[in-house]
Scaffold this active site. Structure first.
Site, PDB file in Angstrom:
ATOM      1  N   SER A 143       0.852  -1.193   0.000  1.00  0.00           N
ATOM      2  CA  SER A 143       0.000   0.000   0.000  1.00  0.00           C
ATOM      3  C   SER A 143       0.883   1.236   0.000  1.00  0.00           C
ATOM      4  O   SER A 143       1.980   1.219   0.592  1.00  0.00           O
ATOM      5  CB  SER A 143      -0.871  -0.003   1.260  1.00  0.00           C
ATOM      6  OG  SER A 143      -1.486   1.265   1.427  1.00  0.00           O
ATOM      7  N   TYR A 158      -1.287  -0.442  10.351  1.00  0.00           N
ATOM      8  CA  TYR A 158      -1.298  -0.780   8.923  1.00  0.00           C
ATOM      9  C   TYR A 158      -0.032  -0.266   8.229  1.00  0.00           C
ATOM     10  O   TYR A 158       0.625  -0.994   7.477  1.00  0.00           O
ATOM     11  CB  TYR A 158      -2.550  -0.165   8.302  1.00  0.00           C
ATOM     12  CG  TYR A 158      -2.811  -0.573   6.872  1.00  0.00           C
ATOM     13  CD1 TYR A 158      -3.339  -1.829   6.573  1.00  0.00           C
ATOM     14  CD2 TYR A 158      -2.573   0.305   5.820  1.00  0.00           C
ATOM     15  CE1 TYR A 158      -3.604  -2.200   5.263  1.00  0.00           C
ATOM     16  CE2 TYR A 158      -2.835  -0.054   4.509  1.00  0.00           C
ATOM     17  CZ  TYR A 158      -3.364  -1.305   4.232  1.00  0.00           C
ATOM     18  OH  TYR A 158      -3.622  -1.667   2.940  1.00  0.00           O
TER      19      TYR A 158
HETATM   20  P1  NAP Z   1     -10.641  -6.969   2.229  1.00  0.00           P
HETATM   21  O1  NAP Z   1     -11.790  -6.731   1.336  1.00  0.00           O
HETATM   22  O2  NAP Z   1     -10.742  -6.590   3.669  1.00  0.00           O
HETATM   23  O3  NAP Z   1     -10.223  -8.527   2.121  1.00  0.00           O
HETATM   24  C1  NAP Z   1      -9.177  -9.006   2.903  1.00  0.00           C
HETATM   25  C2  NAP Z   1      -9.025 -10.487   2.667  1.00  0.00           C
HETATM   26  O4  NAP Z   1      -7.946 -10.954   3.502  1.00  0.00           O
HETATM   27  C3  NAP Z   1     -10.268 -11.292   3.061  1.00  0.00           C
HETATM   28  O5  NAP Z   1     -10.445 -12.366   2.158  1.00  0.00           O
HETATM   29  C4  NAP Z   1      -9.890 -11.830   4.431  1.00  0.00           C
HETATM   30  O6  NAP Z   1     -10.540 -13.042   4.795  1.00  0.00           O
HETATM   31  C5  NAP Z   1      -8.410 -12.097   4.208  1.00  0.00           C
HETATM   32  N1  NAP Z   1      -7.677 -12.342   5.452  1.00  0.00           N
HETATM   33  C6  NAP Z   1      -7.565 -11.544   6.547  1.00  0.00           C
HETATM   34  N2  NAP Z   1      -6.834 -12.178   7.491  1.00  0.00           N
HETATM   35  C7  NAP Z   1      -6.469 -13.386   6.992  1.00  0.00           C
HETATM   36  C8  NAP Z   1      -5.724 -14.489   7.465  1.00  0.00           C
HETATM   37  N3  NAP Z   1      -5.186 -14.509   8.704  1.00  0.00           N
HETATM   38  N4  NAP Z   1      -5.548 -15.557   6.653  1.00  0.00           N
HETATM   39  C9  NAP Z   1      -6.074 -15.570   5.415  1.00  0.00           C
HETATM   40  N5  NAP Z   1      -6.824 -14.575   4.908  1.00  0.00           N
HETATM   41  C10 NAP Z   1      -7.014 -13.494   5.690  1.00  0.00           C
HETATM   42  O7  NAP Z   1      -9.336  -6.222   1.678  1.00  0.00           O
HETATM   43  P2  NAP Z   1      -8.958  -5.706   0.198  1.00  0.00           P
HETATM   44  O8  NAP Z   1      -9.324  -4.289   0.094  1.00  0.00           O
HETATM   45  O9  NAP Z   1      -9.418  -6.687  -0.821  1.00  0.00           O
HETATM   46  O10 NAP Z   1      -7.361  -5.739   0.322  1.00  0.00           O
HETATM   47  C11 NAP Z   1      -6.551  -6.711  -0.330  1.00  0.00           C
HETATM   48  C12 NAP Z   1      -5.112  -6.240  -0.228  1.00  0.00           C
HETATM   49  O11 NAP Z   1      -4.971  -4.949  -0.853  1.00  0.00           O
HETATM   50  C13 NAP Z   1      -4.607  -6.070   1.202  1.00  0.00           C
HETATM   51  O12 NAP Z   1      -3.259  -6.473   1.279  1.00  0.00           O
HETATM   52  C14 NAP Z   1      -4.721  -4.578   1.435  1.00  0.00           C
HETATM   53  O13 NAP Z   1      -3.855  -4.124   2.447  1.00  0.00           O
HETATM   54  C15 NAP Z   1      -4.345  -4.055   0.065  1.00  0.00           C
HETATM   55  N6  NAP Z   1      -4.784  -2.688  -0.213  1.00  0.00           N
HETATM   56  C16 NAP Z   1      -6.095  -2.390  -0.309  1.00  0.00           C
HETATM   57  C17 NAP Z   1      -6.491  -1.083  -0.607  1.00  0.00           C
HETATM   58  C18 NAP Z   1      -7.949  -0.690  -0.753  1.00  0.00           C
HETATM   59  O14 NAP Z   1      -8.222   0.507  -1.007  1.00  0.00           O
HETATM   60  N7  NAP Z   1      -8.882  -1.607  -0.649  1.00  0.00           N
HETATM   61  C19 NAP Z   1      -5.517  -0.076  -0.764  1.00  0.00           C
HETATM   62  C20 NAP Z   1      -4.179  -0.415  -0.668  1.00  0.00           C
HETATM   63  C21 NAP Z   1      -3.822  -1.728  -0.394  1.00  0.00           C
HETATM   64  P3  NAP Z   1     -11.918 -13.062   5.684  1.00  0.00           P
HETATM   65  O15 NAP Z   1     -13.053 -12.893   4.713  1.00  0.00           O
HETATM   66  O16 NAP Z   1     -11.867 -14.409   6.324  1.00  0.00           O
HETATM   67  O17 NAP Z   1     -11.817 -11.930   6.668  1.00  0.00           O
END
Ligand code: NAP
Length: 234
Positions: A143, A158
């Site tokens: 990120s 984070y």
């Molecule tokens: P999200 O919608 O919150 O999804 C997170 C995923 O990670 C879910 O499938 C969750 O599973 C899983 N997870 C959490 N803890 C886990 C564990 N211990 N073992 C296995 N799976 C686990 O997040 P997202 O927005 O798709 O983000 C995906 C990536 O992009 C992350 O690395 C995030 O930091 C990065 N990112 C996102 C944004 C944004 O704007 N969305 C911006 C910058 C970076 P559960 O369903 O079981 O909770």
């Protein structure tokens, strides 16, 4: 006989960006392991993408649990025989409510456990298979919040976890260069997911930059930090 397609493993893929990365990698012809800590959610997510179960295979995977990670790596070896791409996507705790000066350190530790050690653990477990791949790739989904040059306060758990993930990216890239493993960190941008909330860009766009790094050619970059295929400052 046709050659077996390459195999990708995506962590945290039952929803959000990870789920879309699975879809796009499968569309590129890879066999994709959809990692999900809840097996039922994983099965349902895989069925949504590939009802026939030929290209997408759900596997239970909690990146914080050694046994779960080892069991997944064993299954990939025994059932698929190879691993070519690892996408460390799973992450938690975008702590907009917290400040470094007063942060709950248990919360910070939890973020590190998933966002740093989780990625590290899965990479170590899959390395024996990745090293045997002709075109191995590791993508750490990071990120802009982890970029030191822009860090000025806020989201402490984070931000520290993603800066640490960026450091791990550099270390693995340096150590695995002789094995041809390209290791990069990718920021997907602000994406409309459960973590990102409303207003961000569509998951399709955020996932595309991750898939770009997963499918780099052999002369592609390693040890870099990218968004949409463009280099970012650390
Ligand atoms: P999200 O919608 O919150 O999804 C997170 C995923 O990670 C879910 O499938 C969750 O599973 C899983 N997870 C959490 N803890 C886990 C564990 N211990 N073992 C296995 N799976 C686990 O997040 P997202 O927005 O798709 O983000 C995906 C990536 O992009 C992350 O690395 C995030 O930091 C990065 N990112 C996102 C944004 C944004 O704007 N969305 C911006 C910058 C970076 P559960 O369903 O079981 O909770």
């Amino acid at each position: 006989m046709a050659a077996e397609p390459p195999v990708a493993v995506v962590t945290g893929a039952n929803r959000g960006i990870g789920h879309e990365v699975v879809r796009q990698l499968a569309d590129h012809g890879l066999t994709v392991v959809l990692g999900s800590r809840d097996p039922d959610k994983g099965r349902r997510a895989a069925a949504r993408l590939d009802p026939g179960g030929h290209r997408v295979r759900a596997m239970q995977l909690d990146v914080c649990d050694d046994r779960s990670v080892t069991a997944m790596a064993d299954r990939v070896r025994d059932e698929l025989g190879r691993a070519d791409v690892l996408v460390n996507n799973a992450a938690i705790l975008y702590d907009t409510w917290a400040r470094a000066r007063s942060a709950d350190l248990d919360e910070v530790r939890r973020a590190l456990e998933t966002n740093l050690f989780g990625a590290w653990r899965v990479a170590q477990a899959l390395l024996p298979l990745l090293r045997r791949s002709p075109h191995p790739r590791i993508v750490n989904v990071s990120s802009g919040a982890g970029a030191l040059h822009a860090m000025g306060g806020g989201t402490p758990a984070y931000s520290v976890s993603k800066a640490s993930l960026n450091a791990l990216t550099r270390l693995l890239a340096g150590e695995l260069r002789p094995d041809g493993v390209l290791v990069n960190a990718v920021c997907p941008g602000w994406v409309a997911t459960d973590m990102g909330g409303g207003g961000g860009r569509p998951v399709r766009e955020g996932a595309a930059g991750v898939v770009w790094a997963a499918l780099l050619p052999d002369d592609g970059p390693t040890g870099g930090f990218f968004r949409d295929g463009t280099a970012l400052s650390w």
